[in-house]
Design a protein around this motif. Structure first.
Motif, PDB file in Angstrom:
ATOM      1  N   ASP A 188       7.908 -15.810 -12.761  1.00 25.58           N
ATOM      2  CA  ASP A 188       7.824 -15.959 -11.479  1.00 25.58           C
ATOM      3  C   ASP A 188       6.415 -14.956 -11.217  1.00 25.58           C
ATOM      4  OD1 ASP A 188       8.279 -18.626 -11.199  1.00 25.58           O
ATOM      5  OD2 ASP A 188      10.323 -17.151  -9.732  1.00 25.58           O
ATOM      6  N   TYR A 189       6.480 -13.641 -11.162  1.00 26.73           N
ATOM      7  CA  TYR A 189       5.702 -12.760 -11.330  1.00 26.73           C
ATOM      8  C   TYR A 189       5.407 -11.479 -11.983  1.00 26.73           C
ATOM      9  CZ  TYR A 189       7.002 -14.408  -5.479  1.00 26.73           C
ATOM     10  OH  TYR A 189       7.473 -15.179  -4.767  1.00 26.73           O
ATOM     11  N   PRO A 190       4.583 -12.352 -12.715  1.00 28.36           N
ATOM     12  CA  PRO A 190       3.852 -11.432 -13.741  1.00 28.36           C
ATOM     13  C   PRO A 190       3.479 -10.680 -13.746  1.00 28.36           C
ATOM     14  CG  PRO A 190       3.282 -13.555 -13.575  1.00 28.36           C
ATOM     15  CD  PRO A 190       4.066 -13.968 -12.937  1.00 28.36           C
ATOM     16  N   GLY A 191       3.698  -9.700 -14.880  1.00 27.37           N
ATOM     17  CA  GLY A 191       3.328  -8.095 -14.842  1.00 27.37           C
ATOM     18  C   GLY A 191       3.005  -6.741 -13.755  1.00 27.37           C
ATOM     19  N   VAL A 192       4.254  -7.383 -13.059  1.00 23.15           N
ATOM     20  CA  VAL A 192       4.738  -6.216 -11.275  1.00 23.15           C
ATOM     21  C   VAL A 192       5.708  -5.298 -11.930  1.00 23.15           C
ATOM     22  CG1 VAL A 192       5.207  -6.308  -9.445  1.00 23.15           C
ATOM     23  CG2 VAL A 192       4.331  -8.017  -9.826  1.00 23.15           C
ATOM     24  N   LYS A 193       6.142  -5.536 -12.921  1.00 22.79           N
ATOM     25  CA  LYS A 193       7.419  -4.831 -13.082  1.00 22.79           C
ATOM     26  C   LYS A 193       6.335  -3.598 -14.142  1.00 22.79           C
ATOM     27  CE  LYS A 193      11.481  -6.172 -13.346  1.00 22.79           C
ATOM     28  NZ  LYS A 193      11.848  -7.758 -12.197  1.00 22.79           N
ATOM     29  N   ALA A 194       5.442  -4.531 -15.656  1.00 23.18           N
ATOM     30  CA  ALA A 194       4.538  -3.916 -15.961  1.00 23.18           C
ATOM     31  C   ALA A 194       3.932  -2.318 -15.447  1.00 23.18           C
ATOM     32  CB  ALA A 194       4.009  -4.362 -17.179  1.00 23.18           C
ATOM     33  N   ARG A 195       2.843  -3.139 -14.504  1.00 27.15           N
ATOM     34  CA  ARG A 195       2.229  -2.291 -13.831  1.00 27.15           C
ATOM     35  C   ARG A 195       2.663  -1.275 -12.621  1.00 27.15           C
ATOM     36  NH1 ARG A 195      -3.306  -1.511 -13.510  1.00 27.15           N
ATOM     37  NH2 ARG A 195      -2.993  -3.215 -15.057  1.00 27.15           N
ATOM     38  N   ALA A 196       3.934  -1.492 -12.262  1.00 22.70           N
ATOM     39  CA  ALA A 196       4.299  -0.240 -11.849  1.00 22.70           C
ATOM     40  C   ALA A 196       5.181   0.957 -12.346  1.00 22.70           C
ATOM     41  CB  ALA A 196       5.945  -0.853 -10.808  1.00 22.70           C
ATOM     42  N   LYS A 197       5.714   0.469 -14.196  1.00 20.87           N
ATOM     43  CA  LYS A 197       5.478   1.177 -15.072  1.00 20.87           C
ATOM     44  C   LYS A 197       4.930   2.128 -14.884  1.00 20.87           C
ATOM     45  CE  LYS A 197       9.957  -0.299 -17.774  1.00 20.87           C
ATOM     46  NZ  LYS A 197       9.847  -1.165 -17.606  1.00 20.87           N
ATOM     47  N   GLN A 198       3.215   1.511 -15.592  1.00 22.33           N
ATOM     48  CA  GLN A 198       2.285   2.234 -15.787  1.00 22.33           C
ATOM     49  C   GLN A 198       1.653   3.327 -14.318  1.00 22.33           C
ATOM     50  OE1 GLN A 198      -0.768  -0.396 -16.511  1.00 22.33           O
ATOM     51  NE2 GLN A 198      -0.038  -0.958 -17.973  1.00 22.33           N
ATOM     52  N   LEU A 199       1.694   3.008 -13.029  1.00 19.68           N
ATOM     53  CA  LEU A 199       1.454   3.743 -12.190  1.00 19.68           C
ATOM     54  C   LEU A 199       2.088   5.152 -12.000  1.00 19.68           C
ATOM     55  CD1 LEU A 199       0.125   0.736  -9.626  1.00 19.68           C
ATOM     56  CD2 LEU A 199      -0.764   3.115 -11.155  1.00 19.68           C
ATOM     57  N   VAL A 200       3.681   4.838 -12.071  1.00 18.57           N
ATOM     58  CA  VAL A 200       4.542   5.815 -11.362  1.00 18.57           C
ATOM     59  C   VAL A 200       4.360   7.253 -12.187  1.00 18.57           C
ATOM     60  CG1 VAL A 200       6.958   6.611 -11.337  1.00 18.57           C
ATOM     61  CG2 VAL A 200       6.115   4.037 -10.577  1.00 18.57           C
ATOM     62  N   SER A 238       0.699  -0.886   0.241  1.00 19.26           N
ATOM     63  CA  SER A 238       0.056  -0.296   0.457  1.00 19.26           C
ATOM     64  C   SER A 238       0.880   0.924  -0.037  1.00 19.26           C
ATOM     65  CB  SER A 238      -0.851   0.055   1.655  1.00 19.26           C
ATOM     66  OG  SER A 238      -1.698  -1.038   1.620  1.00 19.26           O
ATOM     67  N   ALA A 239       0.112   2.340  -0.621  1.00 16.60           N
ATOM     68  CA  ALA A 239       0.862   3.399   0.041  1.00 16.60           C
ATOM     69  C   ALA A 239       0.045   4.514  -0.285  1.00 16.60           C
ATOM     70  CB  ALA A 239       1.654   3.388  -1.675  1.00 16.60           C
ATOM     71  N   GLY A 240       0.104   5.900  -0.180  1.00 11.81           N
ATOM     72  CA  GLY A 240      -0.436   7.247  -0.298  1.00 11.81           C
ATOM     73  C   GLY A 240      -1.041   7.540  -1.215  1.00 11.81           C
ATOM     74  N   THR A 241      -0.106   7.452  -2.042  1.00 14.09           N
ATOM     75  CA  THR A 241      -1.064   7.348  -3.682  1.00 14.09           C
ATOM     76  C   THR A 241      -0.860   6.248  -4.350  1.00 14.09           C
ATOM     77  OG1 THR A 241       0.781   8.555  -4.427  1.00 14.09           O
ATOM     78  CG2 THR A 241      -0.713  10.185  -3.414  1.00 14.09           C
ATOM     79  N   LEU A 242      -1.170   6.344  -5.415  1.00 19.04           N
ATOM     80  CA  LEU A 242      -1.188   5.534  -6.850  1.00 19.04           C
ATOM     81  C   LEU A 242       0.144   6.094  -7.178  1.00 19.04           C
ATOM     82  CD1 LEU A 242      -4.037   5.830  -8.898  1.00 19.04           C
ATOM     83  CD2 LEU A 242      -3.430   3.757  -7.699  1.00 19.04           C
ATOM     84  N   HIS A 243       0.688   7.054  -7.509  1.00 21.48           N
ATOM     85  CA  HIS A 243       1.948   6.796  -7.540  1.00 21.48           C
ATOM     86  C   HIS A 243       3.244   6.454  -6.761  1.00 21.48           C
ATOM     87  CE1 HIS A 243       5.253   9.977  -9.528  1.00 21.48           C
ATOM     88  NE2 HIS A 243       6.039   9.754  -8.264  1.00 21.48           N
ATOM     89  N   GLU A 244       2.449   6.466  -5.471  1.00 26.10           N
ATOM     90  CA  GLU A 244       4.129   5.992  -4.512  1.00 26.10           C
ATOM     91  C   GLU A 244       3.933   4.281  -4.586  1.00 26.10           C
ATOM     92  OE1 GLU A 244       6.987   6.655  -2.272  1.00 26.10           O
ATOM     93  OE2 GLU A 244       5.761   8.318  -3.414  1.00 26.10           O
ATOM     94  N   LEU A 245       2.373   3.964  -4.852  1.00 23.03           N
ATOM     95  CA  LEU A 245       2.674   2.741  -5.021  1.00 23.03           C
ATOM     96  C   LEU A 245       3.079   1.696  -6.159  1.00 23.03           C
ATOM     97  CD1 LEU A 245       1.117   0.563  -3.850  1.00 23.03           C
ATOM     98  CD2 LEU A 245      -1.155   0.695  -5.563  1.00 23.03           C
ATOM     99  N   GLY A 246       3.125   2.859  -7.147  1.00 17.06           N
ATOM    100  CA  GLY A 246       4.099   2.461  -8.420  1.00 17.06           C
ATOM    101  C   GLY A 246       5.215   2.028  -8.002  1.00 17.06           C
TER     102      GLY A 246
END
Ligand code: ATP
Ligand code: MG
Ligand code: MG
Length: 377
Positions: free
Chosen positions: A365-377, A343-351
């Motif tokens: 092993d953990y597909p999609g996490v890196k791509a999602r992080a990029k989208q949120l930042v 969790s984080a205070g904002t979506l940007h911080e969550l990214g």
């Protein structure tokens, strides 16, 4: 209060972990081994199902594939919430479709199949590709086929027929393959008086039919409103008590139901730290007849499933806002072993946090996490 949960997996375990501070004590009934267990320690109790029912104040379920005789016995006691009918509706895609149609909730177009000619009918009415699912079995994408071209029909029909002959399923459903923009789910709770509380809609990513990543706090008001509308219609039609989840396909801004789950749901695990009162606690509270807690979002949150690994990489715990939940099960390839919440205070911080912790998680092993992080930042 004593509560019996039908099913002894991680969902019963997570219910027990939040029930104890409410002075609610949970025992779990493993429907396969027919044993009554402590859902956290695995300790076995010398108790028959009948004795466990007698000793419990309330009974609930952690999954929808509970044998019908077990459900009947529990329902007779007057202690079972949600009802046998509601649980069975989630465990049978034919019943589920009938319910959705009657409640006026849109879902993927379908044809029910018990004979070969129905499969031909499905191909002509719905077109190819088709998603084919057994009605009375299957989870995590198991018991499913994808019919992409007419040449596959004979082969797939043979496999379908084997399921029908073995009586694993009395019917099979063919659905139109929905070209969805994304998958989302809504989770909510309804109490015995009919009060309803709904969590913010979650966006979900599946890999090979299994949920791998959920993110909460990113859908717009319109999608939330559509999901809440469907939630009320389904929960009321079932006179539902407890937590119910609905999975949707989002297509051009419209929601179509994929399926319902009459229980706490994997895509709601983020509520353990993104809200004041998580799905497990609200389920236990609703079943116990206690007031439900807030379902408001405290922090944008994400959940990453840990599949087939023997431990959660410890370095990720060093990331702020990260907590791990381990289920204590025997490791098997692809099995849900635990999950990670962040969790984080904002979506940007969550990214940023997802990006930081993804450094310790392999893409395979953990597909999609890196791509999602990029989208949120
Ligand atoms: P769960 O573990 O969620 O209970 P399940 O085995 O019941 O899973 P579904 O949710 O029906 O399976 O399907 C698994 C996934 O397959 C869906 O999340 C979606 O990604 C894809 N899928 C299922 N039905 C369709 C459809 N009609 N069109 C497109 N994709 C589909
Ligand atoms: Mg399902
Ligand atoms: Mg599903």
């Amino acid at each position: 209060m004593q509560m019996l949960v039908l099913g002894a997996g991680q969902l019963a375990r997570m219910m027990a972990l939040v029930a104890a501070p409410l002075d609610i004590h949970i025992r779990a009934y493993d429907v396969t081994t027919k044993q009554v267990l402590h859902p956290v320690t695995g300790e076995r109790y010398e108790q028959s199902l009948e004795q466990a029912i007698e000793a419990s104040d309330r009974i609930t379920a952690e999954f929808e594939h509970v044998p019908t005789d077990v459900l009947a016995l529990c329902e007779q006691s007057g202690k079972l919430f949600p009802s046998k009918k509601a649980i069975e509706c989630g465990g049978d895609r034919a019943k589920e479709k009938a319910l959705l149609d009657a409640a006026g909730v849109p879902s993927a177009p379908y044809v029910l199949v018990t004979e070969r000619r129905h499969l031909e009918q499905a191909i002509s009415e719905l077109g190819l590709p088709l998603v084919i699912k057994t009605c009375q079995a299957g989870y995590d994408g198991k018991g499913q086929w994808r019919l992409k071209s007419a040449e596959q029909t004979d082969d797939i029909w043979q496999e379908m027929q084997a399921f029908l002959d073995k009586d694993v399923a009395h019917s099979i459903i063919c659905e139109k393959m929905i070209p969805f923009d994304r998958e989302v789910s809504v989770i909510g709770a309804r109490d015995i008086q009919g009060n309803v509380k709904v969590y913010p809609v979650t966006e979900n990513e599946h890999t090979n039919g299994v949920l791998t990543l959920s993110v909460a706090g990113i859908v717009n008001q319109d999608i939330q409103a559509q999901a809440v509308d469907a939630y009320y219609k389904v929960a009321e039609a079932l006179d539902y008590v407890g937590v119910l989840a609905i999975e949707f396909f989002e297509v051009n801004g419209e929601l179509l139901v994929n399926e319902i789950a009459p229980r706490v749901h994997n895509s709601g695990h983020w509520t353990q730290q993104g809200t004041y009162c998580c799905q497990f606690e609200n389920h236990v509270r609703a079943v116990a007849g206690l007031p439900m807690g807030s379902t408001d979002l405290l922090y944008p949150s994400a959940m990453i499933n840990v599949l087939g690994q023997d431990a959660i990489p410890h370095q990720i715990l060093a990331t702020t806002g990260v907590r791990s939940h381990w289920y204590g099960k025997k490791v098997k390839p692809g099995r849900k072993m635990g999950h990670i919440n962040v969790s984080a205070g904002t979506l940007h911080e969550l990214g940023k946090r997802l990006n930081e912790l993804s450094e310790h998680l392999s893409e395979q092993d953990y597909p999609g996490v890196k791509a999602r992080a990029k989208q949120l930042v």
